[in-house]
Write an enzyme that holds these catalytic residues in place. Structure first.
Site, short mmCIF file in Angstrom:
data_model
loop_
_atom_site.label_atom_id
_atom_site.label_comp_id
_atom_site.label_asym_id
_atom_site.label_seq_id
_atom_site.Cartn_x
_atom_site.Cartn_y
_atom_site.Cartn_z
N GLU A 1 36.60 36.59 34.31
CA GLU A 1 37.57 36.73 35.39
C GLU A 1 37.55 38.09 36.08
OE1 GLU A 1 41.22 33.95 34.48
OE2 GLU A 1 40.42 34.76 32.60
N MET A 2 37.14 39.11 35.40
CA MET A 2 37.05 40.41 36.08
C MET A 2 36.28 40.34 37.39
SD MET A 2 34.64 42.95 36.70
CE MET A 2 33.45 42.98 35.39
#
Length: 929
Positions: free
Chosen positions: A891-892
């Site tokens: 998700e980063m």
């Protein structure tokens, strides 16, 4: 009288006499009549290329080609005809080893398109490859496309005799680790050959008595259901049963789905979501179900569903959070109390860190105060929502769907359908991506209702239009931000009020709303923060998890405001960020110290790339096309908020080991995640990767590992795997340090099965080891996260001054996700996240259901929308409480790339757009101002 066309065609070199409806599409004939399910159906209207095959040497999208247009004696080539798992074509091999496969749903279509290209042009350039895929409308939502182009170039070299295909089984040399390598994911060989069955493929192999289910969903955002007339529909051919809410209530179900329960700050009890809307109740969003037709075939079910008559009383619809909060707005739920006198607000999550910054901001030398809006980004998976249900051998109602949280779904729907959780089994099918939407139960309760009512197996598949308008979306945030800096460019404080449009359901909303505080100015040293997040019911699409969940919204406002503040301070955007970085000992907005502080090293690493980018932009800018460079920082968590936990079990067998857990796979690589982690943990006994068998994501066979969400799996499930392996090794270890064999364990009566467990663990601000905690409902302070991921995003754009059209020319990401398990997986996740961020920035939206109901109008990025020049810089700061030093990764990459693009556009043309997406029209309007 139905007339059919009979033709002899050669399919994969084999003569076939095929009898088919002349209007039937080739894709369905290939799949349903010839049984070749490697050809996938995604969009069904020629927009995705998942159905690509080659007919008489030409690539065609078989979902739009009618049988009547196929000539006699045509040569039809499908994915099954070019290679097999034991005899791969060069393209299939290259897609595996180059990491071009994630979920794998689009893979056969890409390989077939690529074969068509290489048959015509054996020596293409990279731009030739990109042009070819664009021409043939071949789309991928997972990868970011660069690895796909890499694969085609690699395969072309093999086919020209310039390279050789390395045996996959020999890629890992004796003694080498899978961990930290580019070892291919085990499922890759099956995905590349079209032999990996997804839900719609498995459905063709279900028992003959299986029914097809079609929900009846009136096309309205808000209405009272006055009457549902089933009379005509029940008499139609093939109809076995039309299921309504009465069937669930008769089974002593509540007809409700478990949502945001147990929150002391929410005014809803979390049970407001209906499974099926009853007569006398209200439809509260477009696509809510009032009945489900179960019939022998899809055609019969759809015809009968269209015959169901629903008498509606239309009600005013609230389609924007600004409308929902108006004092005279109608209430979405009359019975749910509002908060702070704000209409339709059902939750409030404050942020109170340090002293009140108001006075410091009031007197600050430089202040930015503005409003920002993030969009309702659609997930746009190429595989649509599908699944089936039946009773298993123990009489459990069993659901096989795209669930990415099988145990959570078991609990969320069991009360609503009237079954104890132990009587409900949930299994994840092989799935064509999710990006988080399947944290929410979508078809699961509907399928359960159908199986309960009919006693027969039931299958349901939405077409692409239904899939887009009926599944959840990213929640829009309306953000009001005020930040001040002193005369030296140091941030003195920040204020943030954010309004969360969550559609008509509360599920998963609190953690989402928390993110507006947890990541507000998170990359920076800011001692004093004040903020509050308000969560609203509206009548637009209900909002569920979407990759980076809350971070893209928060960083859109925060990182745009930071750029604006840097400009007011007269400072370079990167210099300003570096001056204000969070550093060792500083605390995050939640008040906890970070486990690592890599941002300064990351700034140092990316600065040369940034300087070169600025010089390149200056050199290439013209009066007609302006170039710009933008930067943004992002931090995201690697566990669920609060006291997260996971289980994973291991069993020693004569052939190796079996891992049991629910590390659900969206396509991100759960298989190689498990194998890489276990292989590293079991190195003392020299086990080979092929000796590690996986039993995943089945509530009847595997323990609860939690959801494949919040970038938690590599950390949480990974640590549980390590713990189970540690216990097994302890049992196998002799006094002299050598290890027993399986036969010796059995002979000595030593157990061969061990349970692993992990609870999210960190060091608190005093350095003591403790578990994560929930956020304080009054202050937003606490220890919610054990691990974080860090990213610096660098975008280079070109903007046509006359039209406003923006092209992202190059993208660089410097990321720190801890020690990397598998570089192919991490590269794929990061490039794919960047691609979705570019889409979020300039293309993707879901506003009007009558317009935004296909991949094209929703803004799905195709290959020419994404730069081929994507560069990844990996920093690997070890995490103390991650397996072998790892954090998550998924998700980063989507936390802040869109903010970098927005900042680059402003840098190019000097005009700033503050609401997403940044369309050409908005750019032109901003330039006029």
């Amino acid at each position: 009288m139905q007339k059919y066309h009979v033709k002899t065609v050669r399919v994969n070199g084999i003569p076939n006499r095929v009898i088919a409806d002349p209007e039937e599409k080739l894709a369905k004939i290939i799949r349903n009549q010839l049984g070749l399910t490697g050809t996938k159906i995604g969009c069904g209207c020629g927009q995705c290329g998942a159905c690509n095959v080659i007919v008489d040497g030409k690539v065609v999208r078989s979902c739009i080609v009618p049988w009547k247009s196929i000539p006699e004696d045509a040569e039809i080539l499908t994915i099954e005809g070019i290679g097999t798992p034991t005899k791969l074509h060069a393209l299939q091999w290259a897609f595996i080893v180059c990491g071009a496969i994630q979920c794998g749903f689009c893979t056969p279509g890409f390989i077939m398109a690529a074969k068509g290209l290489l048959d015509e042009n054996p020596s293409p350039t990279r731009e030739d490859v990109r042009d070819w895929f664009q021409k043939h409308w071949t789309a991928c939502r997972c990868t970011g496309y660069k690895q796909i182009v890499d694969s085609v170039m690699e395969a072309a070299a093999v086919l020209r005799g310039e390279k050789e295909m390395e045996d996959l089984a020999k890629m890992l040399k004796p003694g080498q680790s899978v961990w930290g390598s580019t070892y291919p994911r085990p499922s890759g060989v099956y995905k590349a050959t079209g032999t990996w069955d997804f839900g719609d493929d498995t459905a063709l192999k279900l028992p003959e008595e299986t029914l097809f289910a079609v929900p009846v969903c009136p096309e309205t955002h808000h209405a009272k259901v006055k009457k549902i007339d089933l009379t005509a529909a029940e008499k139609m051919p093939g109809v076995a049963k039309i299921v309504t809410a009465k069937d669930l209530l008769a089974n002593k179900g509540t007809n409700r789905i478990r949502g945001q329960v147990g929150s002391p700050t929410a005014t809803t009890d979390g049970w407001e979501r209906r499974i099926i809307v009853e007569e006398g109740d209200k439809i509260r969003q477009w696509g809510e179900c009032v009945a489900i037709v179960c019939a022998a075939t899809e055609k019969q079910a759809r015809e009968a569903a269209a015959a169901v008559k629903v008498d509606l009383e239309e009600l005013p619809a609230l389609l924007h959070v600004k409308d929902a909060m108006k004092p005279d707005a109608p209430k979405v739920y009359d019975e749910i109390e509002e908060i702070d006198g704000i209409r339709n607000c059902f939750n409030k999550r404050p942020l109170i860190k340090g002293d009140d910054p108001k006075a410091d901001i009031d007197k600050a030398a430089h202040v930015v105060e503005d409003e920002f809006y993030s969009s309702r980004q659609p997930h746009l998976t190429i595989e649509t929502d599908c699944g089936f249900g039946y009773y298993d051998e123990e009489g459990r109602l069993t659901l096989q769907t795209k669930s990415i949280c099988v145990y959570r779904h078991q609990l969320m729907i069991s009360r609503g359908i009237g079954l104890a959780p132990s009587k409900l089994r949930v299994i994840q099918n092989n799935m064509g991506a999710s990006f988080g939407y399947k944290v929410a139960p979508t078809n699961e309760p509907l399928l359960a209702a159908c199986v309960l009512a009919t006693g027969r197996p039931v299958y349901m598949r939405l077409d692409m239009k239904e899939h887009i308008v009926r599944t959840p979306k990213r929640s829009p945030f309306l953000m009001k931000i005020r930040i001040g800096a002193d005369e030296n460019g140091k941030i003195v404080g920040g204020e943030h009020t954010w309004y969360v449009d969550h559609g008509p359901y509360s599920e998963s909303s609190q953690d989402l709303t928390n993110k507006g505080g947890q990541f507000f100015l998170a990359p920076y040293h800011v001692d004093n923060l004040r903020g509050c997040g308000y969560t609203f019911f509206t009548n637009h699409r209900w909002c569920g998890a979407f990759r980076a969940y809350g971070a893209p919204q928060t960083y859109w406002g925060g990182e745009t405001a930071i750029d604006m503040l840097a400009e007011k301070c007269g400072m370079d955007p990167l210099d300003f960020r570096e001056k204000n970085l969070i550093r060792p000992g500083d605390t995050l907005p939640s008040g906890q110290k970070s486990e690592v502080y890599p941002l300064q090293a990351m700034v140092t690493r990316i600065r040369p790339y940034y300087n070169i980018a600025k010089k390149r932009a200056a050199a290439l800018s013209t009066d007609e096309v302006k170039r710009g460079v933008g930067i943004a920082f992002g931090i995201y968590n690697s566990n669920d908020d609060g006291p997260d936990e996971a289980n994973s079990n291991i069993e020693l067998t004569r052939d190796g080991v079996i891992l049991y857990n629910t590390w659900e796979d969206h396509g991100q690589g759960a298989d190689i995640g498990c194998v890489g982690t276990a292989h590293e943990a079991l190195k003392p006994i020299g086990i080979k990767p092929e000796q590690i068998k996986l039993v995943l994501s089945d509530t009847a066979k595997a323990p609860n590992s939690g959801a494949a969400a919040a970038s938690r799996s590599q950390v949480m499930v990974g640590m549980a795997i390590v713990e189970s392996c540690r216990k097994l090794l302890d049992a196998m270890r002799r006094d002299d340090g050598t290890y027993r064999t399986y036969d010796e364990m059995i002979a000595e009566g030593i157990p061969t099965f061990y349970e692993g467990y992990w609870k999210a663990t960190l060091r608190n601000n005093e350095g003591e080891v403790q578990h994560c905690t929930d956020m304080d409902g009054a202050t937003g302070q606490g220890y919610p996260f054990a691990n974080h991921m860090f990213g610096i995003f660098l975008a280079e754009v070109a903007v046509e001054v006359k039209t406003g059209k923006t092209t992202v020319e190059k993208f660089t990401l410097c990321g720190d996700v801890g020690k990397i398990n598998n570089f192919l997986v991490v590269d794929g996740q990061q490039m794919g996240g960047i691609a979705q961020g570019i889409g979020l920035a300039i293309k993707e939206d879901f506003v009007d259901v009558k317009t935004h109901n296909n991949l094209l109008t929703c803004g799905l990025p195709y290959i020419k929308d994404i730069p081929d020049d994507i560069q990844l810089i990996h920093m690997e700061t070890p995490r103390e409480f991650g397996p072998f030093g790892a954090a998550g990764t998924g998700e980063m990459p989507l936390s802040a790339p869109h903010a970098a693009v927005g900042n680059a556009i402003c840098n190019a043309v000097g005009a700033r757009v503050k609401d997403l997406p940044i369309t050409a029209e908005k750019i032109l309007a901003a330039m006029k101002k």
